[in-house]
Design a protein around this motif. Structure first.
Motif, mmCIF file in Angstrom:
data_model
loop_
_atom_site.group_PDB
_atom_site.id
_atom_site.type_symbol
_atom_site.label_atom_id
_atom_site.label_comp_id
_atom_site.label_asym_id
_atom_site.label_seq_id
_atom_site.Cartn_x
_atom_site.Cartn_y
_atom_site.Cartn_z
ATOM 1 N N ALA A 54 23.293 31.327 32.205
ATOM 2 C CA ALA A 54 22.952 30.486 30.989
ATOM 3 C C ALA A 54 23.913 29.562 30.692
ATOM 4 N N ASP A 55 23.772 28.698 29.735
ATOM 5 C CA ASP A 55 25.128 27.781 29.608
ATOM 6 C C ASP A 55 25.815 28.645 28.452
ATOM 7 N N ALA A 56 27.132 28.454 28.818
ATOM 8 C CA ALA A 56 27.886 29.400 27.967
ATOM 9 C C ALA A 56 27.915 29.139 26.664
ATOM 10 N N GLN A 105 33.005 26.923 45.993
ATOM 11 C CA GLN A 105 33.872 25.864 45.450
ATOM 12 C C GLN A 105 35.207 26.168 45.938
ATOM 13 N N PRO A 119 35.127 25.049 33.980
ATOM 14 C CA PRO A 119 35.502 24.201 34.731
ATOM 15 C C PRO A 119 36.420 22.834 33.994
ATOM 16 N N PHE A 178 37.077 38.083 37.490
ATOM 17 C CA PHE A 178 37.555 38.506 36.192
ATOM 18 C C PHE A 178 36.758 39.871 35.997
ATOM 19 N N ASP A 202 36.906 30.559 30.998
ATOM 20 C CA ASP A 202 37.635 29.865 32.335
ATOM 21 C C ASP A 202 36.783 28.734 32.623
ATOM 22 N N PHE A 211 31.605 31.598 32.265
ATOM 23 C CA PHE A 211 32.063 30.928 33.295
ATOM 24 C C PHE A 211 32.688 31.613 34.499
ATOM 25 N N TYR A 248 31.582 32.574 37.454
ATOM 26 C CA TYR A 248 31.663 32.113 38.985
ATOM 27 C C TYR A 248 31.350 33.387 39.985
ATOM 28 N N PHE A 290 38.364 30.479 43.955
ATOM 29 C CA PHE A 290 39.447 30.042 42.964
ATOM 30 C C PHE A 290 40.703 31.072 43.188
ATOM 31 N N ARG A 313 43.372 37.401 37.100
ATOM 32 C CA ARG A 313 42.206 38.593 36.983
ATOM 33 C C ARG A 313 43.202 40.005 36.997
ATOM 34 N N ASP A 342 27.180 32.686 33.689
ATOM 35 C CA ASP A 342 27.492 31.396 34.593
ATOM 36 C C ASP A 342 26.157 30.625 34.527
ATOM 37 N N SER A 343 26.224 29.366 34.633
ATOM 38 C CA SER A 343 25.049 28.580 34.649
ATOM 39 C C SER A 343 24.412 28.872 36.116
HETATM 40 N N1 SAH Z 1 36.570 32.304 36.453
HETATM 41 C C1 SAH Z 1 35.991 32.056 37.706
HETATM 42 C C2 SAH Z 1 36.032 30.332 38.129
HETATM 43 C C3 SAH Z 1 35.148 29.347 37.149
HETATM 44 S S1 SAH Z 1 34.832 28.034 37.783
HETATM 45 C C4 SAH Z 1 36.854 32.687 38.767
HETATM 46 O O1 SAH Z 1 37.838 33.583 38.427
HETATM 47 O O2 SAH Z 1 36.604 32.509 40.110
HETATM 48 C C5 SAH Z 1 33.618 27.458 36.842
HETATM 49 C C6 SAH Z 1 32.382 28.003 36.712
HETATM 50 O O3 SAH Z 1 31.429 27.438 35.552
HETATM 51 C C7 SAH Z 1 31.487 27.571 37.841
HETATM 52 O O4 SAH Z 1 31.041 28.934 38.390
HETATM 53 C C8 SAH Z 1 30.164 27.064 37.180
HETATM 54 O O5 SAH Z 1 28.917 27.140 37.609
HETATM 55 C C9 SAH Z 1 30.449 27.480 35.583
HETATM 56 N N2 SAH Z 1 29.618 26.543 34.680
HETATM 57 C C10 SAH Z 1 29.948 25.135 34.772
HETATM 58 N N3 SAH Z 1 29.358 24.662 33.331
HETATM 59 C C11 SAH Z 1 28.904 25.740 32.885
HETATM 60 C C12 SAH Z 1 28.225 25.992 31.639
HETATM 61 N N4 SAH Z 1 27.735 25.018 30.652
HETATM 62 N N5 SAH Z 1 27.805 27.261 31.287
HETATM 63 C C13 SAH Z 1 28.138 28.256 32.022
HETATM 64 N N6 SAH Z 1 28.566 28.208 33.330
HETATM 65 C C14 SAH Z 1 28.923 27.062 33.738
#
Ligand code: SAH
Length: 415
Positions: free
Chosen positions: A300-302, A222, A324, A256, A322, A250, A252, A227, A234, A272-273
């Protein structure tokens, strides 16, 4: 999908467009700013909205335009984009004028500024050029070890890519960069690359952040790969993690999570999904000499994960959240705030007493004060937490005092 342009087809594109841009530059069109837009530009604001122009129907894509007030006084210059709500990105305030030499000077200055902050030993990935924040609007350059990835935001700046390319290929090798690649596409479109120097970078590189390895996918990752804006946060999480059960939502590629594990967390759960992101996270763990197996990587969905965790009465001592961006535009801010409230309340329910909650937002349309309202007692449904730190962007992501839109990153530490 990965596509590559050959150097020769790229050069022919440049030849075709540059004469047109030259023509536009020599006949710099004048555009008139409405009175309320003059002071922001004088104050260094890099954007002029379309409605701030007396007339916007004469703008040419990528044309360098002179900005004047309604009395005809020169205010500055910028690059026009008739397709965007940001009609002009401002490059200079009068009497300074736009030219290729100015671009080169600013690129040099931006890159030199980074050498003050990074020794290239403990941290090998950082933003070399931060667009508007370096007074190089719409130009982003991220360094991943000896590879630089360039992003040009929009068609207008792309009209000037030969000038940008010239400046970058001259300056970046001085700091050890061996490949320079323009990345286009993304956001639903296929990601494509053009080599500007040294051929394409490898798909996977291992960079360091404060000595901690991070596996970065330069072809499909991404942003430009990772990021980089969360680097200092971190590190902070690493410092806070000793002896903690850590939940990283989330996650990624697990930045962290790895800092937490190295900081002495007793267990780290990454959610993370995207399953693929966990594979990169585990590769980073291995590169750091940490066995990933004892830790949990949950695809999974957070929101759903938090719901299930609450039902099972699970608790964590440190939670990083963290997500999106929830607000792609101004209209979606109310919905975004409501999503942050829901998410933060769900985090607060699984945060152990005395625990630490790190809540982040990268939505530029959600300013700091509004974001903090999603972390107040009513939102969290508990009144034992205090804001002990409230952080933003690191030094390699500079902004301008007047450009509040640039300060998109918020990172609140509550305990
Ligand atoms: N914290 C990370 C950046 C997060 S980016 C870092 O430090 O690098 C956002 C992430 O959220 C992406 O990897 C994406 O796959 C994930 N994501 C998006 N929607 C989501 C959801 N509903 N549940 C879980 N993860 C999700």
């Amino acid at each position: 999908m990965l596509a590559q342009h050959s150097g020769s087809s790229f050069l022919s594109t440049v030849t075709n467009t540059s004469s047109e841009v030259d023509k536009r530059n020599t006949h710099a069109a004048r555009v008139t700013l409405r009175t309320n837009a003059v002071e922001p530009v004088r104050g260094g604001h890099p954007w002029v909205w379309r409605e701030s122009l007396v007339r916007s129907d004469t703008l040419l894509m990528g044309a360098v335009v002179e900005l004047r007030d309604e009395a005809g006084v020169a205010i500055g210059s910028g690059i026009a984009d008739p397709s965007s709500a940001i009609a002009v990105r401002v490059w200079t305030v009068a009497p300074e004028r736009w030219d290729a030499g100015l671009v080169g000077d600013r690129v040099r200055k931006a890159i030199r500024a980074r050498t003050k902050h990074f020794d290239n030993e403990k941290t090998t990935a950082y933003r070399c050029v931060a667009g508007e924040g370096d007074r190089l609007p719409a130009v982003t350059v991220d360094r991943y070890d000896m590879h630089a990835i360039v992003k040009l935001d929009g068609e207008a700046i792309t009209e000037h890519r030969d000038v940008i390319r010239q400046a970058l290929t001259t300056e970046l090798p001085h700091i050890g960069i061996e490949t320079i690649t323009l990345r286009t596409g993304g956001r639903g479109a296929a990601i494509e690359f053009e080599s500007w120097l040294g051929g394409l970078p490898p798909p996977r590189v291992i960079v360091l952040e404060h000595g901690v390895p991070m596996v970065v996918d330069l072809h499909e990752g991404q942003k430009t790969g990772a990021f980089l804006d969360q680097r200092e946060n971190r590190k902070r999480v690493g410092e806070l993690s000793r002896g903690c059960r850590v939940l990283n939502l989330f996650s990624y590629t697990g930045g962290f999570s790895l800092h937490a594990a190295l900081g002495g967390a007793s267990h780290v759960t990454s959610v993370d999904s995207a399953a693929k992101a966990h594979a990169a996270a585990q590769a980073s763990f291995v590169a750091a000499g940490i066995e990933p197996k004892p830790h949990a990587f949950v695809t999974a969905d957070a929101f759903q994960f938090l719901e299930n965790a609450h039902r099972r009465s699970q608790k964590w001592d440190l939670i990083v959240c963290d997500p999106p961006s929830f607000a792609p535009n101004e209209k979606s801010v109310a919905r975004a705030l409501s999503a942050y409230r829901t998410l933060h309340a769900a985090c607060a329910r699984v945060l152990a007493k005395g625990g630490v909650f790190c809540a982040s937002s990268c939505s530029s349309h959600v300013p700091a004060d509004l974001f903090l309202t999603t972390l107040d007692d009513a939102s969290l449904q508990r009144s034992d937490l205090h804001l002990v730190d409230f952080r933003g962007l690191p030094a390699d992501h500079p902004t301008l005092p007047i450009w509040k839109e640039g300060r998109y990153l918020k990172f609140a530490v509550l305990e």
